[in-house]
Design a protein around this motif. Structure first.
Motif, PDB file in Angstrom:
ATOM      1  N   ASP A  31     -46.624 -47.923-144.339  1.00 30.68           N
ATOM      2  CA  ASP A  31     -45.636 -48.888-144.794  1.00 30.68           C
ATOM      3  C   ASP A  31     -44.661 -49.095-143.647  1.00 30.68           C
ATOM      4  OD1 ASP A  31     -46.852 -48.757-147.201  1.00 30.68           O
ATOM      5  OD2 ASP A  31     -45.221 -47.786-148.258  1.00 30.68           O
ATOM      6  N   VAL A  32     -44.237 -50.312-143.422  1.00 35.14           N
ATOM      7  CA  VAL A  32     -43.294 -50.596-142.341  1.00 35.14           C
ATOM      8  C   VAL A  32     -41.978 -51.053-142.959  1.00 35.14           C
ATOM      9  CG1 VAL A  32     -42.828 -51.970-140.283  1.00 35.14           C
ATOM     10  CG2 VAL A  32     -45.170 -51.244-140.812  1.00 35.14           C
ATOM     11  N   LEU A  33     -40.878 -50.428-142.507  1.00 36.95           N
ATOM     12  CA  LEU A  33     -39.576 -50.729-143.087  1.00 36.95           C
ATOM     13  C   LEU A  33     -38.573 -51.110-142.009  1.00 36.95           C
ATOM     14  CD1 LEU A  33     -40.750 -47.794-144.417  1.00 36.95           C
ATOM     15  CD2 LEU A  33     -39.046 -48.429-146.101  1.00 36.95           C
ATOM     16  N   GLU A  34     -37.592 -51.902-142.397  1.00 38.08           N
ATOM     17  CA  GLU A  34     -36.444 -52.164-141.551  1.00 38.08           C
ATOM     18  C   GLU A  34     -35.190 -51.820-142.337  1.00 38.08           C
ATOM     19  OE1 GLU A  34     -38.106 -55.793-138.745  1.00 38.08           O
ATOM     20  OE2 GLU A  34     -36.625 -56.200-140.288  1.00 38.08           O
ATOM     21  N   PHE A  35     -34.135 -51.406-141.614  1.00 37.74           N
ATOM     22  CA  PHE A  35     -32.877 -51.031-142.250  1.00 37.74           C
ATOM     23  C   PHE A  35     -31.906 -52.189-142.117  1.00 37.74           C
ATOM     24  CE2 PHE A  35     -28.894 -48.420-142.486  1.00 37.74           C
ATOM     25  CZ  PHE A  35     -29.138 -47.877-143.735  1.00 37.74           C
ATOM     26  N   ASN A  36     -31.615 -52.861-143.211  1.00 39.30           N
ATOM     27  CA  ASN A  36     -30.757 -54.043-143.185  1.00 39.30           C
ATOM     28  C   ASN A  36     -29.672 -53.927-144.241  1.00 39.30           C
ATOM     29  OD1 ASN A  36     -32.136 -55.597-141.145  1.00 39.30           O
ATOM     30  ND2 ASN A  36     -33.793 -55.825-142.629  1.00 39.30           N
ATOM     31  N   ASN A  37     -28.407 -54.100-143.831  1.00 37.95           N
ATOM     32  CA  ASN A  37     -27.275 -54.129-144.756  1.00 37.95           C
ATOM     33  C   ASN A  37     -27.245 -52.897-145.647  1.00 37.95           C
ATOM     34  OD1 ASN A  37     -26.465 -56.721-143.828  1.00 37.95           O
ATOM     35  ND2 ASN A  37     -28.063 -57.639-145.105  1.00 37.95           N
ATOM     36  N   GLY A  38     -27.569 -51.750-145.046  1.00 42.46           N
ATOM     37  CA  GLY A  38     -27.438 -50.498-145.769  1.00 42.46           C
ATOM     38  C   GLY A  38     -28.587 -50.164-146.694  1.00 42.46           C
ATOM     39  N   VAL A  39     -29.662 -50.922-146.632  1.00 47.63           N
ATOM     40  CA  VAL A  39     -30.814 -50.612-147.475  1.00 47.63           C
ATOM     41  C   VAL A  39     -32.093 -50.661-146.640  1.00 47.63           C
ATOM     42  CG1 VAL A  39     -29.762 -51.459-149.592  1.00 47.63           C
ATOM     43  CG2 VAL A  39     -31.126 -53.004-148.196  1.00 47.63           C
ATOM     44  N   PHE A  40     -33.084 -49.910-147.056  1.00 46.79           N
ATOM     45  CA  PHE A  40     -34.389 -49.950-146.406  1.00 46.79           C
ATOM     46  C   PHE A  40     -35.233 -51.036-147.057  1.00 46.79           C
ATOM     47  CE2 PHE A  40     -33.062 -45.641-145.354  1.00 46.79           C
ATOM     48  CZ  PHE A  40     -33.412 -45.584-144.001  1.00 46.79           C
ATOM     49  N   ASP A  41     -35.614 -52.034-146.284  1.00 47.62           N
ATOM     50  CA  ASP A  41     -36.504 -53.084-146.768  1.00 47.62           C
ATOM     51  C   ASP A  41     -37.921 -52.776-146.328  1.00 47.62           C
ATOM     52  OD1 ASP A  41     -34.476 -54.576-147.924  1.00 47.62           O
ATOM     53  OD2 ASP A  41     -34.092 -55.703-146.075  1.00 47.62           O
ATOM     54  N   ILE A  42     -38.818 -52.743-147.271  1.00 48.92           N
ATOM     55  CA  ILE A  42     -40.230 -52.607-146.928  1.00 48.92           C
ATOM     56  C   ILE A  42     -40.745 -53.981-146.532  1.00 48.92           C
ATOM     57  CG2 ILE A  42     -42.530 -52.005-147.745  1.00 48.92           C
ATOM     58  CD1 ILE A  42     -41.242 -50.005-149.645  1.00 48.92           C
ATOM     59  N   ILE A  43     -41.095 -54.143-145.252  1.00 51.37           N
ATOM     60  CA  ILE A  43     -41.544 -55.454-144.791  1.00 51.37           C
ATOM     61  C   ILE A  43     -43.058 -55.556-144.792  1.00 51.37           C
ATOM     62  CG2 ILE A  43     -39.470 -55.882-143.434  1.00 51.37           C
ATOM     63  CD1 ILE A  43     -40.994 -55.089-140.944  1.00 51.37           C
ATOM     64  N   ARG A  44     -43.736 -54.407-144.864  1.00 52.71           N
ATOM     65  CA  ARG A  44     -45.189 -54.450-145.008  1.00 52.71           C
ATOM     66  C   ARG A  44     -45.605 -53.170-145.702  1.00 52.71           C
ATOM     67  NH1 ARG A  44     -46.889 -55.015-139.927  1.00 52.71           N
ATOM     68  NH2 ARG A  44     -47.716 -52.939-139.629  1.00 52.71           N
ATOM     69  N   SER A  45     -46.293 -53.276-146.800  1.00 47.75           N
ATOM     70  CA  SER A  45     -46.610 -52.112-147.602  1.00 47.75           C
ATOM     71  C   SER A  45     -48.087 -52.070-147.931  1.00 47.75           C
ATOM     72  CB  SER A  45     -45.810 -52.128-148.909  1.00 47.75           C
ATOM     73  OG  SER A  45     -46.136 -50.999-149.691  1.00 47.75           O
ATOM     74  N   GLU A  46     -48.638 -50.908-147.791  1.00 51.48           N
ATOM     75  CA  GLU A  46     -50.040 -50.725-148.138  1.00 51.48           C
ATOM     76  C   GLU A  46     -50.205 -49.672-149.214  1.00 51.48           C
ATOM     77  OE1 GLU A  46     -52.093 -49.967-144.538  1.00 51.48           O
ATOM     78  OE2 GLU A  46     -51.585 -51.900-143.655  1.00 51.48           O
ATOM     79  N   SER A  47     -49.115 -49.306-149.865  1.00 47.99           N
ATOM     80  CA  SER A  47     -49.201 -48.359-150.966  1.00 47.99           C
ATOM     81  C   SER A  47     -48.109 -48.684-151.973  1.00 47.99           C
ATOM     82  CB  SER A  47     -49.037 -46.925-150.483  1.00 47.99           C
ATOM     83  OG  SER A  47     -47.677 -46.657-150.206  1.00 47.99           O
ATOM     84  N   THR A  48     -48.204 -48.102-153.153  1.00 53.38           N
ATOM     85  CA  THR A  48     -47.219 -48.363-154.198  1.00 53.38           C
ATOM     86  C   THR A  48     -46.600 -47.062-154.677  1.00 53.38           C
ATOM     87  OG1 THR A  48     -48.983 -48.338-155.861  1.00 53.38           O
ATOM     88  CG2 THR A  48     -48.334 -50.473-154.975  1.00 53.38           C
ATOM     89  N   ALA A  49     -46.505 -46.079-153.790  1.00 52.06           N
ATOM     90  CA  ALA A  49     -45.932 -44.792-154.164  1.00 52.06           C
ATOM     91  C   ALA A  49     -44.483 -44.962-154.606  1.00 52.06           C
ATOM     92  CB  ALA A  49     -46.016 -43.825-152.990  1.00 52.06           C
ATOM     93  N   ASP A  50     -44.112 -44.279-155.682  1.00 53.45           N
ATOM     94  CA  ASP A  50     -42.745 -44.383-156.179  1.00 53.45           C
ATOM     95  C   ASP A  50     -41.776 -43.612-155.287  1.00 53.45           C
ATOM     96  OD1 ASP A  50     -43.436 -45.933-158.345  1.00 53.45           O
ATOM     97  OD2 ASP A  50     -43.830 -44.214-159.630  1.00 53.45           O
ATOM     98  N   GLU A  51     -42.242 -42.499-154.752  1.00 54.51           N
ATOM     99  CA  GLU A  51     -41.365 -41.658-153.960  1.00 54.51           C
ATOM    100  C   GLU A  51     -41.984 -41.477-152.582  1.00 54.51           C
ATOM    101  OE1 GLU A  51     -39.570 -37.177-154.461  1.00 54.51           O
ATOM    102  OE2 GLU A  51     -39.824 -38.419-156.235  1.00 54.51           O
ATOM    103  N   PHE A  52     -41.199 -41.631-151.549  1.00 51.01           N
ATOM    104  CA  PHE A  52     -41.762 -41.570-150.211  1.00 51.01           C
ATOM    105  C   PHE A  52     -40.714 -41.098-149.221  1.00 51.01           C
ATOM    106  CE2 PHE A  52     -40.384 -45.889-151.209  1.00 51.01           C
ATOM    107  CZ  PHE A  52     -39.451 -46.127-150.215  1.00 51.01           C
ATOM    108  N   LYS A  53     -41.194 -40.519-148.150  1.00 56.73           N
ATOM    109  CA  LYS A  53     -40.333 -40.173-147.032  1.00 56.73           C
ATOM    110  C   LYS A  53     -40.359 -41.324-146.035  1.00 56.73           C
ATOM    111  CE  LYS A  53     -41.052 -35.192-147.418  1.00 56.73           C
ATOM    112  NZ  LYS A  53     -41.542 -33.963-146.729  1.00 56.73           N
ATOM    113  N   ILE A  54     -39.322 -41.397-145.199  1.00 57.35           N
ATOM    114  CA  ILE A  54     -39.261 -42.450-144.185  1.00 57.35           C
ATOM    115  C   ILE A  54     -39.193 -41.802-142.814  1.00 57.35           C
ATOM    116  CG2 ILE A  54     -37.942 -44.422-143.309  1.00 57.35           C
ATOM    117  CD1 ILE A  54     -36.969 -44.940-146.133  1.00 57.35           C
TER     118      ILE A  54
END
Ligand SMILES: [Zn+2]
Length: 80
Positions: A31-54
């Protein structure tokens, strides 16, 4: 000019260790994320895990997700 502000904002949204602005969850899931305005946005996801490490997408240092959101900047996880 807004250029200086933009650079400062980008800085706190980047890994303090290597400067990468993209983050991944489990290194095996990419999963690829960016940090914008204080939140992590998932910009590309290949899983639907509810809980994850970054992790940083470049140096794979684990990110402290809760602290990063609280502080509105990228904070690396520290041992202990
Ligand atoms: Zn990094």
């Amino acid at each position: 000019m807004g250029e200086k502000i933009l650079i400062m904002n980008e800085g706190k949204n980047q890994c303090p260790k290597c400067g990468s602005a993209q983050f991944i969850t489990d290194p095996n899931q990419y999963d690829v994320l960016e940090f914008n305005n204080g939140v992590f946005d998932i910009i590309r996801s290949e899983s639907t895990a509810d809980e994850f490490k970054i992790f940083c997408g470049e140096c794979f240092t684990e990110i402290d997700q809760d602290t990063s959101v609280d502080e509105n900047q990228i904070i690396l996880k520290t041992d202990g």
